[in-house]
Design an enzyme around this catalytic site. Structure first.
Site, mmCIF file in Angstrom:
data_model
loop_
_atom_site.group_PDB
_atom_site.id
_atom_site.type_symbol
_atom_site.label_atom_id
_atom_site.label_comp_id
_atom_site.label_asym_id
_atom_site.label_seq_id
_atom_site.Cartn_x
_atom_site.Cartn_y
_atom_site.Cartn_z
ATOM 1 N N ILE A 139 5.420 -4.399 10.405
ATOM 2 C CA ILE A 139 4.404 -4.838 9.465
ATOM 3 C C ILE A 139 4.448 -3.870 8.286
ATOM 4 C CG2 ILE A 139 2.880 -6.029 11.090
ATOM 5 C CD1 ILE A 139 1.176 -3.591 11.339
ATOM 6 N N ASP A 140 3.963 -4.319 7.144
ATOM 7 C CA ASP A 140 4.075 -3.524 5.920
ATOM 8 C C ASP A 140 3.296 -2.219 6.019
ATOM 9 O OD1 ASP A 140 5.551 -5.609 4.811
ATOM 10 O OD2 ASP A 140 3.791 -6.535 3.883
ATOM 11 N N MET A 141 3.672 -1.265 5.183
ATOM 12 C CA MET A 141 3.049 0.054 5.174
ATOM 13 C C MET A 141 1.524 -0.039 5.033
ATOM 14 S SD MET A 141 3.777 3.318 2.641
ATOM 15 C CE MET A 141 3.177 2.496 1.152
ATOM 16 N N THR A 143 -0.358 -2.704 5.615
ATOM 17 C CA THR A 143 -0.964 -3.649 6.557
ATOM 18 C C THR A 143 -1.301 -2.890 7.833
ATOM 19 O OG1 THR A 143 0.288 -5.518 5.669
ATOM 20 C CG2 THR A 143 -0.599 -5.772 7.883
ATOM 21 N N ARG A 240 1.482 -12.755 2.457
ATOM 22 C CA ARG A 240 1.252 -12.360 1.066
ATOM 23 C C ARG A 240 1.888 -13.353 0.103
ATOM 24 N NH1 ARG A 240 3.373 -6.311 1.055
ATOM 25 N NH2 ARG A 240 2.567 -6.357 -1.081
#
Length: 306
Positions: A139-141, A143, A240
């Protein structure tokens, strides 16, 4: 070592050389290219250039060579983990905002992998190499939320298979711009690399891969909507990109919100991986965990409700 040769086309005539090379190469960052130029590692028509702003011209021959990549030694770090579930095969953590999942250029310490190496020692799957031990999805930094990590290759292969067949339950909570009219909906639009900005993904009908997101309104505010999103697929930046594509980018998302600045002090997008459900690779039992909303998210909901 790998040597790159490019001939500048009419479309790139007059562009800065760092931007031109960024468009011509998918795997190199703009900052890396600028460093390479500064060190004299890029030649135009056989002559080294040292300024990233150097303008290239049609039919210019551009050449540079990359040294062999040396994988750095990744160290275990005593970083606290919020563990939602753990056994001898898998561990599920509640990743905090601002933490990178695995080491990469510019982030070789302070990552989730550094913390996992300290907590799990050598008990992490090796399928994805020394930089990503145990990591089967990301998962994104910015998130937050639940992320499953595999402790051995057996569990890694089993979880990867479930991800491939879209059978793992993944529900995210998000706050987006605007008031979504319908109570629920589905975005079915392929996602691929953005045609001009390599840092972004985009709905890409020609070169994208299948991507499906189901969303449901949890609460409406004056100018924002609180939603949950269930993923069928797991493309990079999927929620997103999909929410932005229907005119409701995520609050705080500096990459996809198209100039719609947040009036709140946020660190990146309001997106939280709430629910993770899967079939245990060894026992066959269904396991589901829920990561509680982070404090910033809960506080923002209170502010919007007041």
């Amino acid at each position: 070592m790998k040597t790159y040769y490019f001939q500048i086309t009419e479309e790139l005539d007059g562009e800065r050389i760092d931007k031109a090379l960024g468009l011509l190469t998918d795997s190199l960052s703009r900052s890396f290219i600028q460093k390479l130029i500064k060190e004299g590692g890029v030649t135009v028509n056989g002559t080294a250039v040292f300024k990233a702003s150097f303008p290239v011209s049609t039919d210019d021959d551009v050449t540079f060579t990359l040294p062999e990549a040396i994988e750095p030694e990744i160290e275990a770090e005593n970083i606290p983990l919020d563990i939602l579930y753990e056994d001898s095969d898998v561990i599920i953590v509640n990743k905090p905002k601002g933490m990178v999942v695995h080491p990469a250029a510019g982030h070789y310490s302070g990552t989730l992998v550094n913390a996992l190496l300290y907590h799990c020692g050598n008990e992490l799957s090796g399928i994805n190499g020394v930089l990503r031990p145990g990591i089967v999805h990301r998962i994104d930094m910015d998130t937050t939320g639940s992320l499953i990590v595999c402790k051995n290759d057996f569990s890694h292969n089993a979880i990867a298979a479930q991800l491939k067949e879209h059978s793992i339950k993944r529900v995210y909570h998000a706050i987006c711009f605007g008031n979504i009219a319908e109570d629920e909906g589905t975005v079915n639009a392929p996602i691929g690399r953005h045609p001009t900005d390599r840092k972004k993904m985009a709905v890409n009908e020609k070169n994208g891969r299948e991507a499906v997101t189901h969303y449901r309104v949890l609460k409406r505010f004056d100018r924002y909507t609180y939603i949950d999103c269930q993923l069928e697929t797991g493309r990079t930046h999927q929620i997103r990109v999909h929410m932005a594509s229907i005119g409701h980018p995520l609050l705080g998302d500096e990459l996809y919100a198209a100039g719609r600045k947040s009036p709140f002090k946020l660190q990146g997008q309001c997106l939280h991986a709430m629910t993770l459900g899967f079939i245990h690779p060894r026992t066959g039992a269904y396991i589901e965990v829920n990561a509680p909303l982070p404090e910033y998210f809960s506080h923002l909901l209170e502010v919007l409700s007041s």
